[in-house]
Structure formats: C-alpha cells, structure tokens
Motif scaffolding. Structure first.
Motif, mmCIF file in Angstrom:
data_model
loop_
_atom_site.group_PDB
_atom_site.id
_atom_site.type_symbol
_atom_site.label_atom_id
_atom_site.label_comp_id
_atom_site.label_asym_id
_atom_site.label_seq_id
_atom_site.Cartn_x
_atom_site.Cartn_y
_atom_site.Cartn_z
ATOM 1 N N HIS A 148 29.610 -17.357 -60.426
ATOM 2 C CA HIS A 148 28.481 -17.380 -59.503
ATOM 3 C C HIS A 148 27.696 -16.077 -59.645
ATOM 4 O O HIS A 148 27.943 -15.272 -60.542
ATOM 5 C CB HIS A 148 28.974 -17.516 -58.062
ATOM 6 C CG HIS A 148 29.850 -18.694 -57.824
ATOM 7 N ND1 HIS A 148 29.493 -19.974 -58.176
ATOM 8 C CD2 HIS A 148 31.084 -18.782 -57.267
ATOM 9 C CE1 HIS A 148 30.450 -20.808 -57.835
ATOM 10 N NE2 HIS A 148 31.430 -20.119 -57.285
ATOM 11 N N LEU B 255 28.135 -13.629 -54.574
ATOM 12 C CA LEU B 255 29.086 -14.675 -54.218
ATOM 13 C C LEU B 255 30.478 -14.380 -54.764
ATOM 14 O O LEU B 255 31.483 -14.617 -54.092
ATOM 15 C CB LEU B 255 28.592 -16.029 -54.720
ATOM 16 C CG LEU B 255 27.543 -16.732 -53.855
ATOM 17 C CD1 LEU B 255 26.963 -17.934 -54.588
ATOM 18 C CD2 LEU B 255 28.139 -17.179 -52.519
ATOM 19 N N GLN C 2 33.788 -25.478 -55.220
ATOM 20 C CA GLN C 2 32.559 -24.722 -55.437
ATOM 21 C C GLN C 2 31.754 -25.324 -56.583
ATOM 22 O O GLN C 2 30.536 -25.524 -56.480
ATOM 23 C CB GLN C 2 32.906 -23.267 -55.742
ATOM 24 C CG GLN C 2 33.594 -22.526 -54.608
ATOM 25 C CD GLN C 2 34.175 -21.207 -55.050
ATOM 26 O OE1 GLN C 2 33.644 -20.548 -55.964
ATOM 27 N NE2 GLN C 2 35.272 -20.777 -54.444
ATOM 28 N N PHE D 172 30.682 -18.118 -46.742
ATOM 29 C CA PHE D 172 30.662 -18.282 -48.198
ATOM 30 C C PHE D 172 30.013 -19.588 -48.633
ATOM 31 O O PHE D 172 29.105 -19.602 -49.475
ATOM 32 C CB PHE D 172 32.077 -18.192 -48.777
ATOM 33 C CG PHE D 172 32.124 -18.430 -50.263
ATOM 34 C CD1 PHE D 172 31.816 -17.412 -51.155
ATOM 35 C CD2 PHE D 172 32.451 -19.680 -50.769
ATOM 36 C CE1 PHE D 172 31.834 -17.640 -52.526
ATOM 37 C CE2 PHE D 172 32.477 -19.912 -52.134
ATOM 38 C CZ PHE D 172 32.167 -18.890 -53.017
ATOM 39 N N LEU E 35 26.592 -20.251 -50.688
ATOM 40 C CA LEU E 35 26.642 -20.954 -51.973
ATOM 41 C C LEU E 35 25.657 -22.115 -51.990
ATOM 42 O O LEU E 35 24.930 -22.321 -52.975
ATOM 43 C CB LEU E 35 28.064 -21.451 -52.245
ATOM 44 C CG LEU E 35 28.275 -22.169 -53.579
ATOM 45 C CD1 LEU E 35 29.619 -21.774 -54.202
ATOM 46 C CD2 LEU E 35 28.228 -23.683 -53.423
ATOM 47 N N SER F 176 23.019 -11.625 -47.917
ATOM 48 C CA SER F 176 22.756 -12.565 -49.015
ATOM 49 C C SER F 176 21.268 -12.772 -49.277
ATOM 50 O O SER F 176 20.880 -13.222 -50.356
ATOM 51 C CB SER F 176 23.392 -13.925 -48.700
ATOM 52 O OG SER F 176 22.658 -14.614 -47.691
#
Length: 213
Positions: A18, A22, A42, A66, A70, A101
């Motif tokens: 990623h 991440l 994922q 998370f 994502l 993020s």
C-alpha cells in the motif's frame, strides 16, 4: 485458520504494498494487537472497490481507522465514508489517523454504539462494511438492511471464526459459544433472506458478500 497456512503465506508474499502511510498504520496496529482487516481482505477490498465504485460507504467498526482510510485511498472516484466506533481509546487514535491520512474531508467518524447509531442514519449506502463485534452482527442486520437499496452491497468480515463456525457448540470454548451461535444465525439469515443474494467466501477469516435484490 480456514485455509492452509502455506497458501495464505504465498498469496500474501506476492501481493503489492500500500502507500507508506497505510503500511505504517498496519504495522503499528499489528504490533499493538489492534484488530485490523487481514492482508487478504485488504487486497480484496482494493479490487472490489474498482468493480463496485461505491459513492457512499458505511463502515460498522472503525477500530483505528485503517480500513476506512484504505477504502478512501483506493476508491476509484470520490466517495463519502461514514464509520462507527464505540471504543473510546480507539476513537481518539482513529481521529488522529484519519486527520493524518488527508481524508478527513470524506471520512466521518460517528462515536457511539452501532446499535443506537444505525437507527439515526438516513438514506441508503452503496456499500456497507460490517467489521464490529461479531456477536452483534445479527442484531445490527435489520437496521443495516434498512440502509440498503436495490443493488447495495453488504460485506461482513470474520464470519468463519478461524474455522470454529463448523464445529459443534460443545467443542467451542464456553466463552465463545454465544458468538458462535449468533454468527451461525447470521449466516443462515443472510443465505435465506429472499431480499439478499449472498455468497460465503473463505477469504481471510471468512467473509460474506450480500447484494440486496
């Protein structure tokens, strides 16, 4: 474990990484025993987002943010993500992670028990990702279903309980029997509800993919 460990290790060994953010967040979560979606899940989500192209996503169970991040990172088009978390210690960390993020403008974290929060939500969602307390899935389902329209997709994670789901309740440890019973009820309900078309997939710790008819 529901698949041979060698297969899982091989599949994950050829997966692509990623973003640095991440990867760092995932490593930190694993190190601190914070439950986050497994590598296989994922990879699946990244591909699934390209197929489904959801504009509105609801996540039940944020943890440290998370999976929300994502989904925001790999969504093929701008989307709105609403995520629900009840555990105060994780809420604070999730807020920090979401802000760091850069996706704070599209991820909305709602604090509170999902059983209560779901009742307050209006409208419908294109994709709902269920990844909260496993014993509560069956209790969340009526409100989750209300928030879905024709073609909406519900993905539920960790439904096979590392293979324990196929065991007799008397084999399962006493402390896990209630979750075991409720998860079996959840899977049966999804498969027999005429409003859903559901597939159970032995990916990661098991997932269901349900499409509302």
């Amino acid at each position: 474990m529901i698949i041979d460990e060698r297969f899982r290790t091989y599949i994950n060994s050829i997966d692509t990484k990623h973003t640095d953010f991440l990867e760092g967040l995932y490593a930190s979560a694993v190190e601190n025993d914070v439950p986050v979606i497994r590598r296989e899940m994922q990879s699946f989500l990244k591909t699934f987002l390209l197929i489904a192209k959801p504009a509105k996503i609801l996540e039940v169970g944020t943890a440290v943010g998370f999976s929300s991040i994502l989904m925001a990172e790999y969504s093929p088009k701008p989307c709105e993500i609403t995520t629900i978390e009840n555990y105060e210690k994780r809420i604070a960390q999730a807020k920090k992670n979401i802000a760091a993020s850069g996706f704070g403008d599209i991820i909305t974290l709602i604090e509170g028990d999902a059983a209560d929060v779901l009742k307050t939500l209006k409208g419908t969602y294109d994709l709902i990702f269920m990844d909260a307390a496993k014993g509560q899935y069956i209790n969340f389902l009526p409100e989750v279903k209300r928030l879905m329209k024709k073609g909406s997709i519900l993905i539920s994670d960790n439904v096979l309980q590392d293979g324990d789901i196929i065991e007799s309740r008397f084999v399962v440890e006493r402390r896990d029997r209630t979750i075991h019973k409720r998860m079996r009820e959840y899977l049966y309900t999804l498969k027999h509800d005429e409003d859903f078309s559901t597939s159970i997939v032995p990916l990661g710790d098991g997932i269901t993919i349900s499409v509302k008819r």
